[in-house]
Scaffold this motif. Structure first.
Motif, PDB file in Angstrom:
ATOM      1  N   LEU A 216       0.844  -1.202   0.000  1.00  0.00           N
ATOM      2  CA  LEU A 216       0.000   0.000   0.000  1.00  0.00           C
ATOM      3  C   LEU A 216       0.869   1.238   0.000  1.00  0.00           C
ATOM      4  CD1 LEU A 216      -2.945  -0.408   2.570  1.00  0.00           C
ATOM      5  CD2 LEU A 216      -3.081  -0.418   0.085  1.00  0.00           C
ATOM      6  N   ASP A 217       0.463   2.214  -0.782  1.00  0.00           N
ATOM      7  CA  ASP A 217       1.019   3.567  -0.728  1.00  0.00           C
ATOM      8  C   ASP A 217      -0.146   4.490  -1.055  1.00  0.00           C
ATOM      9  OD1 ASP A 217       2.392   5.917  -0.814  1.00  0.00           O
ATOM     10  OD2 ASP A 217       3.787   5.331  -2.400  1.00  0.00           O
ATOM     11  N   THR A 218      -0.942   4.815  -0.033  1.00  0.00           N
ATOM     12  CA  THR A 218      -2.203   5.516  -0.280  1.00  0.00           C
ATOM     13  C   THR A 218      -1.997   6.939  -0.760  1.00  0.00           C
ATOM     14  OG1 THR A 218      -2.512   6.268   2.009  1.00  0.00           O
ATOM     15  CG2 THR A 218      -3.383   4.093   1.427  1.00  0.00           C
ATOM     16  N   ALA A 219      -0.790   7.489  -0.598  1.00  0.00           N
ATOM     17  CA  ALA A 219      -0.517   8.810  -1.162  1.00  0.00           C
ATOM     18  C   ALA A 219      -0.660   8.783  -2.678  1.00  0.00           C
ATOM     19  CB  ALA A 219       0.880   9.275  -0.767  1.00  0.00           C
ATOM     20  N   LYS A 220      -0.539   7.600  -3.265  1.00  0.00           N
ATOM     21  CA  LYS A 220      -0.693   7.452  -4.711  1.00  0.00           C
ATOM     22  C   LYS A 220      -2.006   6.755  -5.063  1.00  0.00           C
ATOM     23  CE  LYS A 220       4.274   7.476  -5.522  1.00  0.00           C
ATOM     24  NZ  LYS A 220       4.695   7.608  -4.116  1.00  0.00           N
ATOM     25  N   GLY A 221      -2.937   6.750  -4.130  1.00  0.00           N
ATOM     26  CA  GLY A 221      -4.269   6.222  -4.420  1.00  0.00           C
ATOM     27  C   GLY A 221      -4.435   4.743  -4.185  1.00  0.00           C
ATOM     28  N   ALA A 222      -3.404   4.062  -3.670  1.00  0.00           N
ATOM     29  CA  ALA A 222      -3.454   2.607  -3.507  1.00  0.00           C
ATOM     30  C   ALA A 222      -4.207   2.221  -2.243  1.00  0.00           C
ATOM     31  CB  ALA A 222      -2.035   2.035  -3.484  1.00  0.00           C
ATOM     32  N   TRP A 223      -5.509   2.383  -2.260  1.00  0.00           N
ATOM     33  CA  TRP A 223      -6.362   2.090  -1.110  1.00  0.00           C
ATOM     34  C   TRP A 223      -7.353   1.013  -1.507  1.00  0.00           C
ATOM     35  CZ3 TRP A 223      -6.826   2.442   3.897  1.00  0.00           C
ATOM     36  CH2 TRP A 223      -8.073   2.386   4.510  1.00  0.00           C
ATOM     37  N   LEU A 224      -7.346  -0.106  -0.777  1.00  0.00           N
ATOM     38  CA  LEU A 224      -8.248  -1.212  -1.096  1.00  0.00           C
ATOM     39  C   LEU A 224      -9.430  -1.295  -0.152  1.00  0.00           C
ATOM     40  CD1 LEU A 224      -5.666  -4.001  -1.992  1.00  0.00           C
ATOM     41  CD2 LEU A 224      -6.889  -2.453  -3.531  1.00  0.00           C
ATOM     42  N   GLY A 225      -9.405  -0.511   0.932  1.00  0.00           N
ATOM     43  CA  GLY A 225     -10.539  -0.490   1.839  1.00  0.00           C
ATOM     44  C   GLY A 225     -10.125  -0.646   3.288  1.00  0.00           C
ATOM     45  N   GLY A 226     -11.062  -0.357   4.160  1.00  0.00           N
ATOM     46  CA  GLY A 226     -10.825  -0.450   5.595  1.00  0.00           C
ATOM     47  C   GLY A 226     -11.814   0.419   6.343  1.00  0.00           C
ATOM     48  N   ASP A 227     -11.634   0.518   7.663  1.00  0.00           N
ATOM     49  CA  ASP A 227     -12.495   1.357   8.484  1.00  0.00           C
ATOM     50  C   ASP A 227     -11.644   1.970   9.586  1.00  0.00           C
ATOM     51  OD1 ASP A 227     -12.192  -0.672  10.443  1.00  0.00           O
ATOM     52  OD2 ASP A 227     -14.016  -1.676   9.794  1.00  0.00           O
ATOM     53  N   GLU A 228     -12.254   2.313  10.710  1.00  0.00           N
ATOM     54  CA  GLU A 228     -11.536   3.010  11.766  1.00  0.00           C
ATOM     55  C   GLU A 228     -10.457   2.166  12.430  1.00  0.00           C
ATOM     56  OE1 GLU A 228     -14.479   4.348  14.493  1.00  0.00           O
ATOM     57  OE2 GLU A 228     -15.275   5.871  13.141  1.00  0.00           O
ATOM     58  N   GLN A 229     -10.537   0.853  12.296  1.00  0.00           N
ATOM     59  CA  GLN A 229      -9.577  -0.014  12.984  1.00  0.00           C
ATOM     60  C   GLN A 229      -8.949  -1.072  12.098  1.00  0.00           C
ATOM     61  OE1 GLN A 229      -8.704   0.632  16.224  1.00  0.00           O
ATOM     62  NE2 GLN A 229      -7.079  -0.888  15.900  1.00  0.00           N
ATOM     63  N   ASN A 230      -9.518  -1.295  10.929  1.00  0.00           N
ATOM     64  CA  ASN A 230      -9.091  -2.404  10.082  1.00  0.00           C
ATOM     65  C   ASN A 230      -8.625  -1.927   8.714  1.00  0.00           C
ATOM     66  OD1 ASN A 230     -10.056  -4.773  11.832  1.00  0.00           O
ATOM     67  ND2 ASN A 230     -11.884  -3.481  11.683  1.00  0.00           N
ATOM     68  N   LEU A 231      -7.769  -2.749   8.130  1.00  0.00           N
ATOM     69  CA  LEU A 231      -7.169  -2.416   6.849  1.00  0.00           C
ATOM     70  C   LEU A 231      -7.281  -3.620   5.923  1.00  0.00           C
ATOM     71  CD1 LEU A 231      -5.361  -0.272   5.376  1.00  0.00           C
ATOM     72  CD2 LEU A 231      -3.388  -1.498   6.331  1.00  0.00           C
ATOM     73  N   VAL A 232      -7.713  -3.389   4.691  1.00  0.00           N
ATOM     74  CA  VAL A 232      -7.728  -4.458   3.695  1.00  0.00           C
ATOM     75  C   VAL A 232      -6.346  -4.528   3.056  1.00  0.00           C
ATOM     76  CG1 VAL A 232      -8.684  -5.275   1.509  1.00  0.00           C
ATOM     77  CG2 VAL A 232     -10.185  -4.228   3.225  1.00  0.00           C
ATOM     78  N   LEU A 233      -5.722  -5.687   3.172  1.00  0.00           N
ATOM     79  CA  LEU A 233      -4.456  -5.942   2.501  1.00  0.00           C
ATOM     80  C   LEU A 233      -4.633  -7.142   1.574  1.00  0.00           C
ATOM     81  CD1 LEU A 233      -1.552  -5.589   5.112  1.00  0.00           C
ATOM     82  CD2 LEU A 233      -2.186  -4.017   3.276  1.00  0.00           C
ATOM     83  N   ASP A 234      -4.376  -6.939   0.310  1.00  0.00           N
ATOM     84  CA  ASP A 234      -4.430  -8.017  -0.674  1.00  0.00           C
ATOM     85  C   ASP A 234      -3.007  -8.189  -1.203  1.00  0.00           C
ATOM     86  OD1 ASP A 234      -4.789  -9.698  -2.862  1.00  0.00           O
ATOM     87  OD2 ASP A 234      -6.768  -8.869  -3.330  1.00  0.00           O
ATOM     88  N   LEU A 235      -2.368  -9.289  -0.811  1.00  0.00           N
ATOM     89  CA  LEU A 235      -0.970  -9.480  -1.150  1.00  0.00           C
ATOM     90  C   LEU A 235      -0.762  -9.688  -2.644  1.00  0.00           C
ATOM     91  CD1 LEU A 235       0.296 -11.686   1.821  1.00  0.00           C
ATOM     92  CD2 LEU A 235      -0.231  -9.247   1.740  1.00  0.00           C
ATOM     93  N   ASN A 236      -1.841  -9.941  -3.373  1.00  0.00           N
ATOM     94  CA  ASN A 236      -1.749 -10.050  -4.828  1.00  0.00           C
ATOM     95  C   ASN A 236      -1.407  -8.716  -5.483  1.00  0.00           C
ATOM     96  OD1 ASN A 236      -2.822 -12.937  -5.495  1.00  0.00           O
ATOM     97  ND2 ASN A 236      -4.270 -12.124  -3.981  1.00  0.00           N
ATOM     98  N   PHE A 237      -1.577  -7.633  -4.750  1.00  0.00           N
ATOM     99  CA  PHE A 237      -1.278  -6.302  -5.286  1.00  0.00           C
ATOM    100  C   PHE A 237       0.124  -5.833  -4.907  1.00  0.00           C
ATOM    101  CE2 PHE A 237      -5.791  -6.560  -5.697  1.00  0.00           C
ATOM    102  CZ  PHE A 237      -6.102  -5.804  -6.818  1.00  0.00           C
ATOM    103  N   ALA A 238       0.962  -6.725  -4.384  1.00  0.00           N
ATOM    104  CA  ALA A 238       2.349  -6.359  -4.084  1.00  0.00           C
ATOM    105  C   ALA A 238       3.065  -5.999  -5.392  1.00  0.00           C
ATOM    106  CB  ALA A 238       3.059  -7.520  -3.391  1.00  0.00           C
ATOM    107  N   TYR A 239       3.759  -4.882  -5.386  1.00  0.00           N
ATOM    108  CA  TYR A 239       4.443  -4.448  -6.599  1.00  0.00           C
ATOM    109  C   TYR A 239       5.824  -3.896  -6.254  1.00  0.00           C
ATOM    110  CZ  TYR A 239       3.069   0.310  -5.271  1.00  0.00           C
ATOM    111  OH  TYR A 239       2.896   1.484  -4.590  1.00  0.00           O
ATOM    112  N   HIS A 240       6.706  -3.925  -7.231  1.00  0.00           N
ATOM    113  CA  HIS A 240       8.069  -3.452  -7.026  1.00  0.00           C
ATOM    114  C   HIS A 240       8.131  -1.930  -7.042  1.00  0.00           C
ATOM    115  CE1 HIS A 240       9.266  -7.568  -8.743  1.00  0.00           C
ATOM    116  NE2 HIS A 240       9.587  -7.561  -7.468  1.00  0.00           N
TER     117      HIS A 240
END
Length: 202
Positions: A148-172
């Motif tokens: 994730l690098d949300t400064a560049k828009g890479a946001w997959l979802g979440g709420d006040e306490q949780n974060l969506v991480l999809d390891l398939n979106f890992a990039y160099h």
């Protein structure tokens, strides 16, 4: 300072990347979102003037490689408290980048391990989660990948306490392709032993 042309094309690059993640979030199925993300990245890498592969015509034409999408590697994880930490890293022409640790997430078994969640002081702020896993240097870039690098828009979802991480979106990071880039790399708290055979690969 960047030239006018460089500034405009970089702004366009960031807007296009953000649009890719918007399409991912809008997809009915994560695998379909991943397909759209890969196709969009392939087009950017092949044609955009800010492509980090611009100096490698063969790679620019061929495109980067990915492992197949694995739906078992998508998680909604609670962000747990972690000791405060702050570090400055070399951002090249962008200057020093300051990272503040805001918490950590625990990856479920069989992966195991934890990943620190950082807040970027620059760019108006944003969450940043790099990862260096067991494929580093043996399947993926030795210095790690970004989840994730949300400064560049890479946001997959979440709420006040949780974060969506999809390891398939890992990039160099861009520095994997071109030495002119300076990228924040995965620190010790973002290193896991398990091999994550998902996302972008060498």
């Amino acid at each position: 300072m960047p030239s006018i042309s460089s500034a405009l094309t970089l702004a366009d690059w960031r807007a296009r990347v953000a649009s890719l993640y918007e399409a991912v979030r809008a997809a009915a199925d994560p695998a379909e979102g991943h397909r759209a993300w890969r196709e969009g990245r392939a087009d950017l890498f092949a044609h955009h003037p800010q492509s980090p592969t611009a100096g490698d015509p063969e790679l620019r034409e061929r495109g980067v490689d990915y492992w197949p999408y694995d739906p078992t590697l998508r998680f909604t994880l609670e962000i747990e408290p972690a000791d405060a930490d702050e570090r400055d890293v070399d951002g090249g022409d962008d200057g020093s980048v300051t990272l503040h640790r805001v918490g950590l997430v625990r990856l479920p078994e069989p992966l195991g391990g934890t990943l620190d969640v950082w807040w970027l002081h620059q760019y108006g702020g944003g969450l940043f989660v790099p990862m260096r896993d067991g494929t580093a240097g043996d399947g993926s870039y030795g210095a790690g990948r970004y989840l994730l690098d949300t400064a560049k828009g890479a946001w997959l979802g979440g709420d006040e306490q949780n974060l969506v991480l999809d390891l398939n979106f890992a990039y160099h990071p861009s520095c994997r392709y071109d030495d002119r880039w300076r990228c924040p790399l995965a620190p010790a708290g973002n290193t896991i032993a398990a091999r994550v055979e998902a996302g972008e690969r060498m």
